[in-house]
Design a protein around this motif. Structure first.
Motif, short mmCIF file in Angstrom:
data_model
loop_
_atom_site.label_atom_id
_atom_site.label_comp_id
_atom_site.label_asym_id
_atom_site.label_seq_id
_atom_site.Cartn_x
_atom_site.Cartn_y
_atom_site.Cartn_z
N GLU A 149 66.46 -11.93 39.45
CA GLU A 149 67.77 -12.12 40.09
C GLU A 149 67.95 -11.14 41.25
O GLU A 149 68.47 -11.50 42.30
CB GLU A 149 68.88 -11.92 39.06
CG GLU A 149 70.27 -12.13 39.62
CD GLU A 149 71.36 -11.91 38.59
OE1 GLU A 149 72.55 -12.04 38.93
OE2 GLU A 149 71.02 -11.59 37.42
N MET A 150 67.51 -9.90 41.06
CA MET A 150 67.63 -8.90 42.12
C MET A 150 66.81 -9.27 43.35
O MET A 150 67.31 -9.27 44.48
CB MET A 150 67.17 -7.53 41.59
CG MET A 150 67.17 -6.44 42.65
SD MET A 150 66.19 -5.00 42.14
CE MET A 150 67.02 -4.54 40.63
N MET A 151 65.54 -9.66 43.15
CA MET A 151 64.64 -9.89 44.27
C MET A 151 64.90 -11.24 44.94
O MET A 151 64.60 -11.41 46.13
CB MET A 151 63.19 -9.82 43.81
CG MET A 151 62.81 -8.51 43.12
SD MET A 151 63.31 -7.04 44.05
CE MET A 151 62.37 -7.25 45.56
N SER A 152 65.44 -12.22 44.23
CA SER A 152 65.68 -13.53 44.82
C SER A 152 66.78 -13.49 45.88
O SER A 152 66.93 -14.45 46.64
CB SER A 152 66.06 -14.53 43.72
OG SER A 152 67.24 -14.13 43.06
N LYS A 153 67.52 -12.40 45.96
CA LYS A 153 68.55 -12.27 47.00
C LYS A 153 67.94 -12.08 48.38
O LYS A 153 68.61 -12.27 49.39
CB LYS A 153 69.47 -11.09 46.68
CG LYS A 153 70.27 -11.25 45.39
CD LYS A 153 71.10 -10.02 45.12
CE LYS A 153 71.88 -10.16 43.81
NZ LYS A 153 72.67 -8.95 43.50
N TYR A 154 66.66 -11.70 48.43
CA TYR A 154 66.03 -11.38 49.70
C TYR A 154 64.98 -12.41 50.12
O TYR A 154 64.34 -12.25 51.16
CB TYR A 154 65.39 -9.98 49.60
CG TYR A 154 66.37 -8.97 49.10
CD1 TYR A 154 67.39 -8.49 49.90
CD2 TYR A 154 66.32 -8.53 47.78
CE1 TYR A 154 68.32 -7.58 49.42
CE2 TYR A 154 67.23 -7.62 47.28
CZ TYR A 154 68.24 -7.14 48.11
OH TYR A 154 69.16 -6.26 47.63
#
Length: 374
Positions: A149-154
């Motif tokens: 979830e954290m990395m999919s923002k980028y």
């Protein structure tokens, strides 16, 4: 050249050599100069035939026409005495020349095989093509889902072709405990820069994160035998990594999801009693004006004969329909509280007039044309 032609040609050379005053046919070393191209032929008594004389001039002409080879040079060097004088000008057997040609062909074949063979070994990943990012400083209770979830923002995370899961990894120690760092592989290289610029030195659950492009290092000696062999799998249409770039889920979003149905917008009986056709236009324009706040409106329909006072609005985008539904449902419009819902794609809200209503409408129209009605 056929066998008979070659034989005739050699016999002709033999006769010409005799007429030119050369030595006897059985004398080893008898020579003949071909006046047409300057080639020197030498008589081989053992083979009973004329062969091109292999000397420095012949080798130079051969190298000029067919390219220099180490085999020819090495053979020529071996046939020199200690003083560097070539001793094969008149005595080198012609079989050496044939063996040199064969050796040259073998060398050329070997070179081609070496060029075709790809050397296996460890290689460095080009930074401009490396889509992997390394994150450290993570809380020790971070789960795979939280990291995804954290990395999919980028950016879009690449999928593992074998498992179909996002390509991320949280590193663990020898006891299986999280170490507080992880790696994420994006689909596009540009996502690495975005993650570094926005996530580096940020605070996550009280921990300061450090983000950088991942680097790969070889541990121990490289052993090609341990390399996993990729299974040849047939790619199914639409199942590749590039499908992740499709922002619209075409399997779940249908066309009717862009259409919102409003009810209780007007009183159908009062609407019919007024006999005012302008009211249809007023209601349509009013609904359209309100709905354009959420996005582009493609079409508005007022079902004036429907007892539920129904209007439908077709948007250009799914997102606009979603926003309209959440805001307009339960809202007051023209002194009436309306409801909003997605069209199910089946229900028809159009109500056809009866034969009696049609006859009354035509009679009123005739009376209007006759001047009996305003």
């Amino acid at each position: 050249m056929s066998g008979s032609n070659v034989k005739d040609f050699l016999e002709e050379l033999k006769e010409q050599a005799k007429s030119a005053g050369s030595r006897d046919d059985d004398d080893e070393g008898a020579t003949y100069l071909d006046p047409s191209d300057g080639t020197v032929y030498q008589w081989d008594a053992e083979k009973r035939g004329w062969f091109p004389k292999v000397d420095d001039d012949f080798l130079a002409a051969y190298q000029m026409n067919y390219g220099f080879t180490a085999a020819v040079e090495e053979s020529a060097t071996d046939n020199k005495d200690e003083a560097g004088v070539n001793v094969t000008s008149d005595t080198a057997p012609t079989t050496n020349f044939n063996s040199q040609i064969q050796a040259q062909g073998e060398q050329a074949t070997e070179l081609k095989k070496k060029k075709r063979k790809v050397e296996e070994g460890w290689f460095e990943v080009d930074g401009n093509k490396n889509p992997n990012v390394y994150v450290s400083g993570l809380p020790l209770d971070t789960t795979d889902e939280e990291f995804i979830e954290m990395m999919s923002k980028y950016g879009i995370i690449m999928q593992d072709p074998d498992t179909g899961k996002p390509k991320i990894k949280l590193y663990r120690d020898s006891n299986g405990q999280l170490k507080g760092d992880g790696r994420c592989c994006f689909l596009k290289r540009e996502s690495v820069d975005l993650a570094i610029n926005l996530l580096d030195d940020s605070n996550y659950k009280g921990h300061v994160l450090h983000v950088e492009q991942a680097e790969f290092h070889l541990k121990g000696e490289y052993n090609p035998a341990l390399k996993k062999k990729k299974k040849n799998k047939k790619k199914k249409a639409g199942k590749g990594q590039e499908k992740l770039l499709d922002w619209v889920d075409r399997d779940t979003r249908k066309k009717q999801d862009r259409i919102v149905v409003f009810k209780n917008v007007f009183d159908a009986e009062a609407f019919e009693a007024s006999k005012n056709p302008v009211l249809v236009t007023d209601i349509r324009d009013g609904i359209k004006k309100e709905c354009e706040k959420f996005g582009e409106v493609r079409k508005v329909i007022v079902f004036d004969r429907n007892e539920e006072g129904v209007c439908s609005v077709a948007f250009s985008a799914f997102e606009a329909a979603d926003a309209c539904l959440s805001v307009m449902n339960g809202r007051w419009f023209g002194g009436r509280r309306i409801t909003a819902e997605k069209w199910d794609g089946v229900t028809s809200y159009k109500v056809e007039e009866t034969e009696q209503q049609k006859e009354e409408r035509l009679n009123e129209w005739e009376r209007y044309l006759a001047g009996e009605l305003d």
